[in-house]
Write an enzyme that holds these catalytic residues in place. Sequence first.
Site, short mmCIF file in Angstrom:
data_model
loop_
_atom_site.label_atom_id
_atom_site.label_comp_id
_atom_site.label_asym_id
_atom_site.label_seq_id
_atom_site.Cartn_x
_atom_site.Cartn_y
_atom_site.Cartn_z
N HIS A 68 0.81 -1.22 0.00
CA HIS A 68 0.00 0.00 0.00
C HIS A 68 0.84 1.27 0.00
O HIS A 68 0.32 2.35 -0.29
CB HIS A 68 -1.01 -0.01 1.16
CG HIS A 68 -0.44 0.30 2.50
ND1 HIS A 68 -0.15 -0.67 3.44
CD2 HIS A 68 -0.14 1.48 3.09
CE1 HIS A 68 0.31 -0.09 4.54
NE2 HIS A 68 0.33 1.21 4.35
N ASP A 120 -0.33 -7.74 1.69
CA ASP A 120 0.20 -6.37 1.64
C ASP A 120 1.73 -6.40 1.68
O ASP A 120 2.36 -6.11 2.70
CB ASP A 120 -0.36 -5.57 2.83
CG ASP A 120 -0.03 -4.09 2.75
OD1 ASP A 120 0.43 -3.63 1.70
OD2 ASP A 120 -0.23 -3.40 3.77
N SER A 219 4.49 2.31 7.86
CA SER A 219 4.11 1.30 6.87
C SER A 219 5.32 0.76 6.12
O SER A 219 6.22 1.50 5.74
CB SER A 219 3.15 1.90 5.85
OG SER A 219 1.85 1.95 6.34
N GLY A 220 5.32 -0.54 5.91
CA GLY A 220 6.39 -1.18 5.17
C GLY A 220 7.59 -1.55 6.02
O GLY A 220 8.45 -2.30 5.57
#
Length: 262
Positions: A68, A120, A219-220
């Site tokens: 994402h 994801d 994120s990530g």
Amino acid sequence: MVLFAALPAALATPATPAAAIVGGVRASTTDHPWMVAVASRSVYGDSRSGQFCGGTLVSPTKVVTAAHCLYDETTGERVNRPDLDVIVGRTDLAGSVGQEVPVVSTWVDPDYAMSTNEWDVAVLTLAEPQDPSSVLPMVAQGATAPYAAGTAATVFGWGDLRGNGTYPTTLHQVQVPMVADSTCAADYHSGPSGSYDGRTMVCAGLQSLGGRDACQGDSGGPLVVAGRLVGVVSWGEGCAEPGHPGVYTRLAAMADAVRGQL
């Protein structure tokens, strides 16, 4: 669904950084050289080197991050950032040490669905190889032991220390225990934040107390157990709230697909 990502580009000015670890302590890329920042100065400005997501160096030329991070949450479409870089060896994003390495290609798991946040995971290919000794090994396909409830894990990231807009520039880490699938499924049964699917997701955090978590902009970034990458910061409701632990990509469910990109 609340993705642990950066602010939308329309709101991102040079003075508006992403957010990060809540309830943690300072960390260093010297100790954790596989921890990298994913950045775009043209979108997110220069004050924090353009960082908007985290990532993990898993081979000299490959970085694992969240799918994402490569999408626009508003439109649901892939985003083309011509100056997409990975920053290696920079603990303090206000500084200039380390390298800003261009990303030459991206891969997103073909089963990724932004509507559910399943699968994801993404892989970024770097223009220049990095030191092989800086790589973090990944969990094995199908592994279950690292996800057992109560297992100690550590998550890393840059940004908001309290979930209220307190933005440092230095890397932080926090230890969080794994949460049982049944507990997380009850916490995220349905609602605006999304639903939990234990096949591709795992929860970690102080479920009843809160206070330790990833947040927007993490994120990530990596969730690490016993020196292996086992998860990727994905989504959750709020940051460090009781009853809403962070939700991570269960990397063991897709490790072979990721290794196929290395």
